[in-house]
Write a protein that holds these residues in place. Structure first.
Motif, PDB file in Angstrom:
ATOM      1  N   ASP A   1      58.299 -58.391  17.927  1.00  0.00           N
ATOM      2  CA  ASP A   1      57.278 -57.361  18.107  1.00  0.00           C
ATOM      3  C   ASP A   1      57.563 -56.471  19.310  1.00  0.00           C
ATOM      4  O   ASP A   1      56.800 -56.427  20.271  1.00  0.00           O
ATOM      5  CB  ASP A   1      55.895 -58.037  18.247  1.00  0.00           C
ATOM      6  CG  ASP A   1      54.758 -57.089  17.894  1.00  0.00           C
ATOM      7  OD1 ASP A   1      55.019 -56.124  17.146  1.00  0.00           O
ATOM      8  OD2 ASP A   1      53.632 -57.307  18.354  1.00  0.00           O
TER       9      ASP A   1
ATOM     10  N   SER B   1      59.823 -62.887   8.369  1.00  0.00           N
ATOM     11  CA  SER B   1      58.998 -63.801   9.153  1.00  0.00           C
ATOM     12  C   SER B   1      58.079 -62.956  10.032  1.00  0.00           C
ATOM     13  O   SER B   1      57.027 -62.499   9.604  1.00  0.00           O
ATOM     14  CB  SER B   1      59.886 -64.730   9.988  1.00  0.00           C
ATOM     15  OG  SER B   1      59.102 -65.549  10.816  1.00  0.00           O
ATOM     16  N   GLY B   2      58.481 -62.695  11.279  1.00  0.00           N
ATOM     17  CA  GLY B   2      57.674 -61.836  12.143  1.00  0.00           C
ATOM     18  C   GLY B   2      57.764 -60.370  11.767  1.00  0.00           C
ATOM     19  O   GLY B   2      56.935 -59.564  12.166  1.00  0.00           O
ATOM     20  N   GLY B   3      58.807 -60.021  11.009  1.00  0.00           N
ATOM     21  CA  GLY B   3      58.897 -58.680  10.458  1.00  0.00           C
ATOM     22  C   GLY B   3      59.720 -57.683  11.259  1.00  0.00           C
ATOM     23  O   GLY B   3      59.745 -56.502  10.935  1.00  0.00           O
TER      24      GLY B   3
ATOM     25  N   MET C   1      53.102 -63.809   7.556  1.00  0.00           N
ATOM     26  CA  MET C   1      52.949 -62.372   7.303  1.00  0.00           C
ATOM     27  C   MET C   1      52.226 -62.146   5.979  1.00  0.00           C
ATOM     28  O   MET C   1      51.340 -61.298   5.880  1.00  0.00           O
ATOM     29  CB  MET C   1      54.325 -61.684   7.311  1.00  0.00           C
ATOM     30  CG  MET C   1      54.274 -60.183   7.190  1.00  0.00           C
ATOM     31  SD  MET C   1      53.391 -59.333   8.541  1.00  0.00           S
ATOM     32  CE  MET C   1      54.703 -59.126   9.754  1.00  0.00           C
TER      33      MET C   1
ATOM     34  N   PRO D   1      46.355 -59.938  11.465  1.00  0.00           N
ATOM     35  CA  PRO D   1      47.187 -61.115  11.768  1.00  0.00           C
ATOM     36  C   PRO D   1      46.360 -62.401  11.772  1.00  0.00           C
ATOM     37  O   PRO D   1      45.286 -62.444  12.360  1.00  0.00           O
ATOM     38  CB  PRO D   1      47.714 -60.823  13.170  1.00  0.00           C
ATOM     39  CG  PRO D   1      47.664 -59.336  13.295  1.00  0.00           C
ATOM     40  CD  PRO D   1      46.455 -58.915  12.518  1.00  0.00           C
TER      41      PRO D   1
ATOM     42  N   ILE E   1      52.897 -64.400  13.676  1.00  0.00           N
ATOM     43  CA  ILE E   1      53.278 -63.001  13.934  1.00  0.00           C
ATOM     44  C   ILE E   1      52.564 -62.484  15.189  1.00  0.00           C
ATOM     45  O   ILE E   1      52.731 -61.332  15.561  1.00  0.00           O
ATOM     46  CB  ILE E   1      52.975 -62.079  12.732  1.00  0.00           C
ATOM     47  CG1 ILE E   1      51.471 -61.940  12.492  1.00  0.00           C
ATOM     48  CG2 ILE E   1      53.670 -62.583  11.475  1.00  0.00           C
ATOM     49  CD1 ILE E   1      51.128 -60.773  11.572  1.00  0.00           C
TER      50      ILE E   1
ATOM     51  N   ASN F   1      49.443 -58.792  17.449  1.00  0.00           N
ATOM     52  CA  ASN F   1      50.627 -58.056  16.986  1.00  0.00           C
ATOM     53  C   ASN F   1      50.429 -56.545  17.136  1.00  0.00           C
ATOM     54  O   ASN F   1      49.400 -56.006  16.747  1.00  0.00           O
ATOM     55  CB  ASN F   1      50.885 -58.398  15.518  1.00  0.00           C
ATOM     56  CG  ASN F   1      52.176 -57.804  15.003  1.00  0.00           C
ATOM     57  OD1 ASN F   1      52.316 -56.595  14.889  1.00  0.00           O
ATOM     58  ND2 ASN F   1      53.138 -58.647  14.689  1.00  0.00           N
TER      59      ASN F   1
ATOM     60  N   THR G   1      54.924 -54.855  14.324  1.00  0.00           N
ATOM     61  CA  THR G   1      55.538 -55.210  13.033  1.00  0.00           C
ATOM     62  C   THR G   1      54.525 -55.370  11.903  1.00  0.00           C
ATOM     63  O   THR G   1      54.846 -55.083  10.755  1.00  0.00           O
ATOM     64  CB  THR G   1      56.381 -56.505  13.142  1.00  0.00           C
ATOM     65  OG1 THR G   1      55.556 -57.579  13.625  1.00  0.00           O
ATOM     66  CG2 THR G   1      57.558 -56.306  14.073  1.00  0.00           C
ATOM     67  N   PHE G   2      53.299 -55.795  12.203  1.00  0.00           N
ATOM     68  CA  PHE G   2      52.311 -55.937  11.136  1.00  0.00           C
ATOM     69  C   PHE G   2      52.094 -54.589  10.440  1.00  0.00           C
ATOM     70  O   PHE G   2      52.167 -54.485   9.214  1.00  0.00           O
ATOM     71  CB  PHE G   2      50.998 -56.496  11.699  1.00  0.00           C
ATOM     72  CG  PHE G   2      49.921 -56.660  10.673  1.00  0.00           C
ATOM     73  CD1 PHE G   2      50.048 -57.580   9.639  1.00  0.00           C
ATOM     74  CD2 PHE G   2      48.771 -55.876  10.722  1.00  0.00           C
ATOM     75  CE1 PHE G   2      49.057 -57.719   8.673  1.00  0.00           C
ATOM     76  CE2 PHE G   2      47.777 -56.009   9.765  1.00  0.00           C
ATOM     77  CZ  PHE G   2      47.911 -56.932   8.743  1.00  0.00           C
TER      78      PHE G   2
END
Ligand SMILES: *Cc1c(COP(=O)(O)O)cnc(C)c1O
Length: 323
Positions: A144, A174-176, A206, A215, A232, A236, A239-240
């Protein structure tokens, strides 16, 4: 987009461009050209070196002197340790005791200080921020962070330059950070490219967060795709939203298909990949990519898997596919 070009320039002395290969076996199976982007061949065994390099090189001299810290299910920690060593910076890595032995050994070899705390990534994260407050270390986020996202986005530039008629990209999620960077890059250049995210069926944070519209936190389950575990972040920032914006589809893969795909790739491609990377292959093998005519690229995101895990699932694969 400018950030992505700058990132490419900034990381070029630390990160080499990775190979792209065609997969005739996967292409024949689904009737479309399939390419594999080999992010497993980085010296640390995963793409995360791109984001880590872009972030750490961008720090001020003062920040570099104080050192960096991170928490990670492993590959991001490896990447931070690797980049820090190359640049002569001190790195402290906080990890949970779920992280596989192979990864812990590699971290030690890279000369990082290691702190093993708790059962999950969140606990490791808390310790990391404690170090930031106490010792002034700079925490390098696993996903992030705009610099990390831009670093991962450099994969998108390489894909665009090499693949004719690219219409689909399949990205382990995953976390993006990986998906955000690649999605932003590709769709800025070619609006119509479809980006499919892939996660394991259980503990897909996610996925659950997107469903909830914000999140959320989940308990971590045992999975072959251990690099896709971790929250995440309830706060966040990047990335979200970026995943919401740039991802067209999200596919969830059951454990048995991850195992099959890992063994399949070893059998047919003579290629070792970890569970996280194999989710992308499983999505393609399972025909989960909406039908179009162009080329598909799968991001083979990493190869860090314990040999004992690999040997067990190879044995099962041979028993099941003994024809
Ligand atoms: C970190 C990681 C991912 C997921 O990347 P995110 O940016 O967290 O979505 C996928 N595969 C491997 C091997 C990883 O290490």
């Amino acid at each position: 987009m400018r950030n992505i070009w700058e990132a490419r320039k900034r990381i070029s002395s630390i990160v080499s461009k990775t190979p792209l290969i065609g997969s005739s076996i996967l292409s024949e199976k689904i009737g479309r050209p399939v390419y594999l982007k080999l992010e497993n061949v980085h010296e640390v065994g995963a793409f995360k070196v791109r984001g880590a390099a872009n972030k750490i090189v961008s720090l001020s001299e003062e920040e570099k002197n104080r050192g960096v810290a991170t928490f990670s299910t492993g590959n991001h920690g490896l990447a931070v340790a690797y980049v820090a060593k190359k640049l002569g910076i001190e790195a402290t890595i906080c990890i949970s005791n779920r992280v596989p032995h192979a990864k812990v050994d590699s971290l030690r070899r890279l000369g990082a200080s290691i702190e093993i705390v708790g059962e999950d990534q969140d606990t490791a994260g808390e310790r990391c921020y404690q170090l930031e407050a106490e010792k002034g270390l700079t925490v390098i986020q696993p996903f992030d962070d705009p610099y990390v996202i831009a670093g991962q986005g450099t994969i998108g530039l390489e894909l665009m330059e090499e693949i004719p008629n690219l219409t689909d990209v399949v990205v382990p999620l995953s976390g993006g950070g990986l998906l955000s960077g690649i999605g932003l890059t590709l769709k800025s250049i070619e609006h119509d490219i479809r980006v499919t995210g892939v996660s394991m069926e259980h503990s897909a944070v996610m996925y659950e967060s997107l469903k909830a519209g914000k999140p959320v936190k989940l308990n971590e389950c045992e999975t072959l795709a251990d690099s896709l575990l971790g929250g995440i972040g309830l706060d966040n920032q990047y990335t979200f939203q970026l995943v919401q914006k740039y991802m067209d589809d999200l596919v969830l893969i059951p454990e048995n298909e991850i195992a099959y795909s890992m063994a399949f790739m070893m059998d047919k491609h003579r290629m070792i990949m970890e569970g996280a990377a194999a989710t992308g292959v499983a999505a393609v093998l399972g025909n989960s990519i909406p039908h179009q005519n162009g080329s598909i690229a799968i991001i083979i995101s990493g190869q860090n898997v314990d040999l004992s895990v690999l040997s067990k699932l190879t044995e099962n694969y041979l028993l099941d596919n003994n024809d």
